[in-house]
Scaffold this motif. Structure first.
Motif, short mmCIF file in Angstrom:
data_model
loop_
_atom_site.label_atom_id
_atom_site.label_comp_id
_atom_site.label_asym_id
_atom_site.label_seq_id
_atom_site.Cartn_x
_atom_site.Cartn_y
_atom_site.Cartn_z
N THR A 100 7.90 60.77 -11.49
CA THR A 100 8.77 59.68 -11.93
C THR A 100 9.87 60.19 -12.85
O THR A 100 9.80 61.30 -13.38
N ASN A 101 10.86 59.36 -13.03
CA ASN A 101 12.00 59.63 -13.90
C ASN A 101 12.13 58.43 -14.83
O ASN A 101 12.99 57.57 -14.64
N PRO A 102 11.23 58.31 -15.84
CA PRO A 102 11.22 57.11 -16.67
C PRO A 102 12.50 56.89 -17.47
O PRO A 102 12.80 55.76 -17.84
N ALA A 103 13.26 57.94 -17.74
CA ALA A 103 14.51 57.79 -18.49
C ALA A 103 15.62 57.24 -17.59
O ALA A 103 16.68 56.87 -18.08
N LYS A 104 15.38 57.19 -16.29
CA LYS A 104 16.35 56.68 -15.31
C LYS A 104 17.67 57.45 -15.36
O LYS A 104 18.74 56.90 -15.13
N VAL A 105 17.58 58.75 -15.62
CA VAL A 105 18.75 59.63 -15.60
C VAL A 105 18.93 60.05 -14.14
O VAL A 105 18.13 60.83 -13.62
N VAL A 106 19.96 59.53 -13.49
CA VAL A 106 20.14 59.70 -12.05
C VAL A 106 20.05 61.15 -11.58
O VAL A 106 19.37 61.43 -10.59
N PRO A 107 20.70 62.11 -12.26
CA PRO A 107 20.58 63.49 -11.76
C PRO A 107 19.15 64.03 -11.76
O PRO A 107 18.85 64.97 -11.04
N LEU A 108 18.26 63.42 -12.53
CA LEU A 108 16.88 63.88 -12.57
C LEU A 108 16.06 63.38 -11.37
O LEU A 108 14.95 63.87 -11.14
N PRO A 137 14.88 64.17 -19.61
CA PRO A 137 15.95 65.05 -20.08
C PRO A 137 15.51 65.78 -21.35
O PRO A 137 14.75 65.25 -22.15
N MET A 138 16.00 67.01 -21.48
CA MET A 138 15.69 67.80 -22.68
C MET A 138 16.88 68.71 -22.94
O MET A 138 17.08 69.69 -22.21
N GLY A 139 17.67 68.36 -23.94
CA GLY A 139 18.86 69.15 -24.23
C GLY A 139 19.79 69.14 -23.03
O GLY A 139 20.11 68.10 -22.48
N ASP A 140 20.18 70.32 -22.60
CA ASP A 140 21.05 70.46 -21.43
C ASP A 140 20.26 70.54 -20.12
O ASP A 140 20.85 70.66 -19.06
N GLY A 141 18.95 70.46 -20.21
CA GLY A 141 18.12 70.61 -19.03
C GLY A 141 17.15 69.45 -18.88
O GLY A 141 17.45 68.32 -19.21
N ALA A 142 15.98 69.78 -18.39
CA ALA A 142 14.95 68.77 -18.16
C ALA A 142 13.58 69.38 -18.39
O ALA A 142 13.42 70.60 -18.39
N ARG A 143 12.63 68.51 -18.58
CA ARG A 143 11.24 68.92 -18.81
C ARG A 143 10.37 68.13 -17.85
O ARG A 143 10.61 66.95 -17.59
#
Length: 103
Positions: free
Chosen positions: A15-23, A80-86
């Protein structure tokens, strides 16, 4: 090789709970990579992606997975985490998992 014995593992779509589309794409890739990596173990039966996706749509994925004969349920989420993702990944043993307990 088709494995007919051994524990069945379902990898639910991450899942992508933050709803950040690129993720969204990252979540799909992580789901595929985890399922592919687990599939390299000849003693595991990996649930087909379509069935795993259907399990995640059920109101109670754990009970649906148990009814489907799954032994282990892998879930995950990307954030999202900084400039990346976790990615956070969890594995539940469905034979010992009870509602309200963490795995």
């Amino acid at each position: 090789m088709i494995v007919t014995k051994g524990p069945a593992v379902a990898v639910l779509p991450f899942t992508n709970p933050a709803k950040v589309v690129p993720l969204d794409a990252f979540a799909d890739i992580m789901t595929q990579q985890v399922a592919s990596s687990l599939g390299k173990f000849s003693t595991l039966r990996i649930t087909p992606r379509a069935l795993s996706a259907n399990l995640s749509k059920e109101g109670n994925a754990i009970e649906a997975a148990r009814k489907a004969g799954t032994d282990y349920l892998v879930t995950g989420e990307v954030r999202p985490m900084g400039d990346g993702a976790r990615a956070n990944i969890q594995v539940a043993d469905l034979h010992s998992f009870t509602a309200g307990a963490s795995s």
